[in-house]
Scaffold this active site. Sequence first.
Site, mmCIF file in Angstrom:
data_model
loop_
_atom_site.group_PDB
_atom_site.id
_atom_site.type_symbol
_atom_site.label_atom_id
_atom_site.label_comp_id
_atom_site.label_asym_id
_atom_site.label_seq_id
_atom_site.Cartn_x
_atom_site.Cartn_y
_atom_site.Cartn_z
ATOM 1 N N ASP A 96 -13.264 -0.770 -16.287
ATOM 2 C CA ASP A 96 -13.651 -2.050 -16.882
ATOM 3 C C ASP A 96 -12.830 -3.134 -16.196
ATOM 4 O OD1 ASP A 96 -13.743 -4.337 -18.401
ATOM 5 O OD2 ASP A 96 -13.661 -3.300 -20.333
ATOM 6 N N HIS A 130 -20.777 -14.125 -9.558
ATOM 7 C CA HIS A 130 -21.841 -15.110 -9.845
ATOM 8 C C HIS A 130 -22.415 -14.906 -11.256
ATOM 9 C CE1 HIS A 130 -26.007 -13.105 -8.944
ATOM 10 N NE2 HIS A 130 -25.210 -12.259 -9.549
#
Length: 439
Positions: free
Chosen positions: A317, A347
């Site tokens: 993670d 992005h």
Amino acid sequence: MMEATELNGVNGHTNESNGAPQSRDLAIALEPCDLNSIPSHIKTISELGGRLADGDLQVRLKLLKSARSLVAALETPRETMIKHCWAQPAAFTAIEIGIQIDLFKVLARDNGSSKKAASVAQELGVDPNLVARLLRHLGAMNYVKEAGPDEYEPTNFSTALNIPVVGDGYPLITEDVRIAVDKFPQFLKKTGYKTPSDALNSPYQYAHGSKLNMLEHLELDAKNFQRFHNHMGAYRQGRDSWMDPGFFPVQDRLVNGAKTHSGAAFLVDIGGSLGHDLEEFARKHPKVEGRLILQDLPSVLAQINQLDDGIERMPYDFYTEQPIKGSSATHIFGSGARAYYMHSVLHDWPDDVNRKILARVTEAMERGYSKLLVNENVIPATGADWQATAEDIMVMITSSSLERTEGNWRDLLEGAGLKICNIWSTDNALESLIECELS
Ligand SMILES: C[S@@+](CC[C@H](N)C(=O)[O-])C[C@H]1O[C@@H](n2cnc3c(N)ncnc32)[C@H](O)[C@@H]1O
């Protein structure tokens, strides 16, 4: 006055209070959008057309751009409007239904020989009238080829829809994304037309009535989750790749000087999805030594059906400590990777979230040795490509994020303690690789 009243009607012109002339003449909707530019588009197209056979990707892209400009100039506003409002939604849904019923598989059979709509329908066990009407529109839009009355042949496009990474985008958009796109105007009206900036209060959460981010929400539906990752595997296919000669000097900038002891990590793909980029790297640079490590959430890695044996899967993670970490005390085992790599990850998030992700990378990087490679759009000041601008709107909708300009990237990366060594791009700036080191 009589005249003025008529002019303010359907056929007239009027001046709005700001003084700008506003044409209300319907004739403007029935004339080509830009008659004057048409000869120059045709000239460019005929020049580029002669060079297409060389197989140069840039020539094809320039030709495509000119052809789109020609169509936009030739179409009347009314035709463009009907295309947006009827033709494209109708084509989208016909394609999706076609994928659902295996229409394009049947059409591609027997080497794509032409087939009557009725015989295709019979093979599919579907109403022949429905199939004929779907194919007729797809034929009119050039997505299949009309070979005669109610008779069709596949195109490369319709055949490619049978590949999951190509076809999966359609049901994904319909089942998960479009509701957020449709509700975006409503969201903006409610929020005073401010650019969304909170990743957990984006049009996506508003539309779905959810507090989850897009990925967490997708995870609730195994099919859409798989479709999303397939879609990710497809969108960059056929675009310039930084791993190819002439883009980023892999040997000079990465391989030379890389540690080669056993256990040395060469490339860590953070948020690497199903591993398509690392597989490409292993294929294109088979002699490079060092570990290739694919990091993504456990639920994503569990979706992988097949992966090159040389790639390690590492559930991770990216908000937590990076396991491949450099430290001054450990220069053999536990050293930082030669490069951490993120492709279309940053992005997805606004800057505040990215700062947390980047902090985990920079604290793992080994000063003077590790690099961070960011593979993203770098939107140019003019002439941005429609794929990048479309993505910009889509990430604004799905996570309040943005496609970044060079200035935006500098603010983000330099603010995170990184120095940009270079931004490597191709001609059309569709793909860029931002090479960073610790500052
Ligand atoms: C837009 S996809 C890009 C995937 C891939 N790099 C590519 O270019 O095809 C973003 C990726 O970030 C991963 N991701 C999202 N949240 C993550 C997290 N907390 N930790 C690790 N990966 C995460 C997603 O699972 C997904 O694979």
